[in-house]
Design an enzyme around this catalytic site. Structure first.
Site, PDB file in Angstrom:
ATOM      1  N   SER A   1       6.607   4.600  -9.830  1.00 42.84           N
ATOM      2  CA  SER A   1       4.917   4.059 -10.842  1.00 42.84           C
ATOM      3  C   SER A   1       5.798   4.446 -12.717  1.00 42.84           C
ATOM      4  O   SER A   1       6.813   5.195 -12.032  1.00 42.84           O
ATOM      5  CB  SER A   1       4.245   5.174 -10.698  1.00 42.84           C
ATOM      6  OG  SER A   1       2.927   4.999 -12.143  1.00 42.84           O
TER       7      SER A   1
ATOM      8  N   TYR B   1       0.628  13.934 -10.307  1.00 42.65           N
ATOM      9  CA  TYR B   1       1.201  12.232  -9.812  1.00 42.65           C
ATOM     10  C   TYR B   1       2.403  11.978  -9.859  1.00 42.65           C
ATOM     11  O   TYR B   1       3.293  11.071  -9.576  1.00 42.65           O
ATOM     12  CB  TYR B   1       0.159  11.145 -10.645  1.00 42.65           C
ATOM     13  CG  TYR B   1       0.608   9.957 -10.144  1.00 42.65           C
ATOM     14  CD1 TYR B   1       0.045   9.138  -8.831  1.00 42.65           C
ATOM     15  CD2 TYR B   1       0.092   9.170 -10.741  1.00 42.65           C
ATOM     16  CE1 TYR B   1      -0.050   7.937  -8.930  1.00 42.65           C
ATOM     17  CE2 TYR B   1       0.456   7.132 -10.907  1.00 42.65           C
ATOM     18  CZ  TYR B   1       0.510   7.175  -9.431  1.00 42.65           C
ATOM     19  OH  TYR B   1       0.274   5.939  -9.357  1.00 42.65           O
TER      20      TYR B   1
END
Length: 257
Positions: free
Chosen positions: A134, A147
């Site tokens: 990501s 995350y």
């Protein structure tokens, strides 16, 4: 030019929904045999039924589940690892439980999925690995402490594979999407809308306004990036990070004096 993945076999994790499902569909359309692996129950079976992929239900946290998936695939030509979760937290208040669960699925799960396919790839003289991380690996955002850390780890681990096994023909690359319309982002937009008293679509519009392309990606667009990295078109690409964020890092939010 014929199908880009004709006579190839790929394992796709996180294949029940979102980017993983889009990858499974696209790779099948491009001639590959696909083992669609993941949780998601009926959703995974739907993907398999619609595409002709083989569904294997399991978690990337379970080595035995990944072993079943690899065995179901037979000789593999590659892996697209799309499984992952997200949790909102901050560095000061993150709990051990959230940290350990997120790292276990996102980072340790990546290691286990890659470790499961590597012996077969090496035995066949190489193959292609695409690990989906990501832009959070590079862009710090409020509420994304664990995350972001997990996704940064995926980038580093992927490069380790590239440098270690490149001489044996294994290419390993990282795909870092920005905002994409997936069930995960839908949940984030619903949460943001509740907090601000707006709607999920208006929250998407706010995000799109910060991107050079002024829109959010579809899972299919990200799947095409994975196809490039997995195919012979990227035969000299390894250890790379392909950022597909619609130009999210292009507009300057702070101007130098």
């Amino acid at each position: 030019m014929g199908p880009l993945l004709k006579d190839k076999t790929f394992l796709v994790t996180g294949a029940a929904t979102g980017i993983g499902a889009a990858v499974a569909r696209l790779f099948r359309a491009e001639g590959a045999s696909v083992v669609a692996f993941g949780l998601g129950g009926d959703a995974l079976d739907v993907v398999a039924r619609e595409t002709g992929a083989v569904a294997v239900h399991g978690s990337v946290t379970e080595e035995s589940d990944l072993k079943r998936a690899v065995e179901a695939a037979g000789p593999l030509d590659g892996l697209v690892h799309a499984a992952g979760v997200i949790a909102e937290d901050e560095p000061l208040t993150v709990t051990d439980e959230i940290w350990e669960r997120t790292i276990a699925i996102n980072l340790t799960g990546t290691m286990r999925a890659n470790r499961a396919v590597l012996p077969g790839l090496l035995a066949r003289g190489g193959g292609a690995i695409v690990n989906i991380a990501s832009v959070a690996a590079f862009n710090a955002s409020p509420g994304m402490a664990t995350y972001s850390a997990s996704k940064a780890g995926i980038v580093s681990f992927t490069r380790s594979i590239a440098v270690t096994y490149g001489p044996q023909g294994v290419r390993a690359n990282c795909l870092c999407p920005g905002w994409t319309r997936t069930p995960m982002s839908e949940a984030e937009m619903a949460s943001a809308a509740r907090a601000s008293g707006t709607t999920p679509e208006s929250e998407y519009d706010k995000l799109a306004g910060q991107l050079a392309l002024r829109r959010i990606a579809s899972p299919e667009e990200i799947a095409h990036c994975a196809l490039f990295l997995a195919s012979a078109m990227a035969s000299f690409v390894t250890g790379a990070v392909l950022v597909a964020d619609g130009g999210g890092r292009v507009p300057a939010s702070v101007r130098a004096v």
